[in-house]
Write a protein that holds these residues in place. Sequence first.
Motif, PDB file in Angstrom:
ATOM      1  N   VAL A 165      -5.993  -6.200   9.564  1.00 24.65           N
ATOM      2  CA  VAL A 165      -4.746  -5.700   8.953  1.00 24.65           C
ATOM      3  C   VAL A 165      -4.991  -4.347   8.294  1.00 24.65           C
ATOM      4  O   VAL A 165      -4.229  -3.396   8.487  1.00 24.65           O
ATOM      5  N   THR A 166      -6.073  -4.252   7.544  1.00 27.34           N
ATOM      6  CA  THR A 166      -6.360  -3.014   6.820  1.00 27.34           C
ATOM      7  C   THR A 166      -6.589  -1.851   7.774  1.00 27.34           C
ATOM      8  O   THR A 166      -6.282  -0.697   7.449  1.00 27.34           O
TER       9      THR A 166
ATOM     10  N   LEU B 107      -5.105  -1.298  10.594  1.00 21.11           N
ATOM     11  CA  LEU B 107      -3.898  -0.860  11.311  1.00 21.11           C
ATOM     12  C   LEU B 107      -3.016  -0.049  10.365  1.00 21.11           C
ATOM     13  O   LEU B 107      -2.941  -0.330   9.175  1.00 21.11           O
ATOM     14  N   GLN B 108      -2.340   0.921  10.948  1.00 24.92           N
ATOM     15  CA  GLN B 108      -1.473   1.796  10.151  1.00 24.92           C
ATOM     16  C   GLN B 108      -0.277   1.001   9.614  1.00 24.92           C
ATOM     17  O   GLN B 108       0.437   0.368  10.382  1.00 24.92           O
ATOM     18  N   PRO B 109      -0.050   1.029   8.302  1.00 23.45           N
ATOM     19  CA  PRO B 109       1.130   0.326   7.786  1.00 23.45           C
ATOM     20  C   PRO B 109       2.413   1.092   8.139  1.00 23.45           C
ATOM     21  O   PRO B 109       2.363   2.285   8.431  1.00 23.45           O
ATOM     22  N   PRO B 110       3.544   0.418   8.132  1.00 24.74           N
ATOM     23  CA  PRO B 110       4.808   1.107   8.438  1.00 24.74           C
ATOM     24  C   PRO B 110       5.181   2.077   7.305  1.00 24.74           C
ATOM     25  O   PRO B 110       4.731   1.912   6.174  1.00 24.74           O
ATOM     26  N   VAL B 111       5.980   3.054   7.643  1.00 29.45           N
ATOM     27  CA  VAL B 111       6.422   4.029   6.629  1.00 29.45           C
ATOM     28  C   VAL B 111       7.691   3.512   5.971  1.00 29.45           C
ATOM     29  O   VAL B 111       8.660   3.157   6.639  1.00 29.45           O
ATOM     30  N   ILE B 112       7.658   3.442   4.653  1.00 21.03           N
ATOM     31  CA  ILE B 112       8.852   3.057   3.895  1.00 21.03           C
ATOM     32  C   ILE B 112       9.405   4.342   3.291  1.00 21.03           C
ATOM     33  O   ILE B 112       8.768   4.943   2.436  1.00 21.03           O
ATOM     34  N   ARG B 113      10.542   4.748   3.800  1.00 20.86           N
ATOM     35  CA  ARG B 113      11.081   6.029   3.300  1.00 20.86           C
ATOM     36  C   ARG B 113      11.591   5.859   1.881  1.00 20.86           C
ATOM     37  O   ARG B 113      12.006   4.782   1.483  1.00 20.86           O
TER      38      ARG B 113
END
Lengths: 241, 241
Positions: B232-233, B235-241
């Motif tokens: 998990v760490t 992988l790129q996390p999603p962007v929260i605008r």
Amino acid sequence: MTYCVAMRLADGLVFASDSRTNAGFDQISTFRKMHVFEQPGERELVILSAGNLATSQSVVSLLEKRAGSEVPNVFSTVSMFETAEIVGKTIREVIHRDNPEGKINHVDFSCSLILGGQIRGEEARLFNIYPEGNFIEATRETPYFQIGESKYGKPILDRVVNYQSSLDRAYQCALISFDSTMKSNLSVGMPLDVAIYRNNELKPCFTDRVDEHNDYFQQLRQQWHQGIQELVTGLQPPVIR
Amino acid sequence: MTYCVAMRLADGLVFASDSRTNAGFDQISTFRKMHVFEQPGERELVILSAGNLATSQSVVSLLEKRAGSEVPNVFSTVSMFETAEIVGKTIREVIHRDNPEGKINHVDFSCSLILGGQIRGEEARLFNIYPEGNFIEATRETPYFQIGESKYGKPILDRVVNYQSSLDRAYQCALISFDSTMKSNLSVGMPLDVAIYRNNELKPCFTDRVDEHNDYFQQLRQQWHQGIQELVTGLQPPVIR
């Protein structure tokens, strides 16, 4: 079926829901299962629903109709606890309306809801509201709730998410949890609705609708699938004598 | 509750079962759910059971009692298909014995079995036998069956196991699948029974009993848990605008 998950973390709240409803395999529709009640500066409330769609739609319609009216409602409450009481009462009201004496027992009128949000003056809170209208609240030890088809997607949450997880990591894990669930249960389907609330902002959540063509989701599900296979390959297999 | 899984792979068969039985939360016991019928050089049969323990124990006792007798039995059959028919018939017989008119409907007398093995003259085969006594057979496309609490441990199997998987990797994945299941369902518990049959050996399976103190299992569950977190760490996390 349905799958919804919501988390109460140190930095805020994460909500995600699928949008597939079905009455049998040959009657499939798309319905939003995430409902938002907003009063910027005052409160931000998110409700996720699973179960009988007629019941959950009526509950949300009544909450909307009464919001801001004279009767106690989701905009008049001063705490999330009080809001959960109103939502629970409305579930009981709708189920009683549709099945007054509890006589019809071949139809499941029940619905389960998750209610989360923040009202000015207290911290963000998260509740799991049962079909009976009673409810439990998330804590630091148990920071997330699932409703609907919860089992396939639970192990990843248990292994990775805790109260200190960042909002973007928690969102990422929710997406992986949905991916595992959708692979195993045809009645859970895209698009997914996502809402993320940062503590004390008291303004509309960041929201997203993730469909089949979402680049990030496609990439994540592929990398996860490949990563799991590599992880297995990297571990020593047992010895079979 | 129970969790059992069995796989029919290019190289042979893999079986695993837990050993916890419960009638309520306060009546917990350990019972073996794996039963082996052996005739070295002739046949090797493994049965896994889930569901009503009185039913499944009676089914196995009757199969044992009749083995080698005059009536058609698990040692007289010339194919796995015929063996599955006898096992299915025995399930129907026991359920009819205990609930002859189907009148008692507040008790679930049903049990599900997995039957796998090889009889000289044909290849190894694997069957999932339903409480009604009918059955389905595993194929290359769907090489495994689960009975009991199957959901928590299914995603890992779907992501990693296929017909070409080696026996040791399949065994490893079964252990991971059990780890995920036992973390989520208290009524699935150790020790685990494992049996591995290599195609055409027609001799007793490799068997193992995996308990809490098993070094390999302890190491595997720890490495898996840590590996998932690192995956998990990474992988790129999603962007929260």
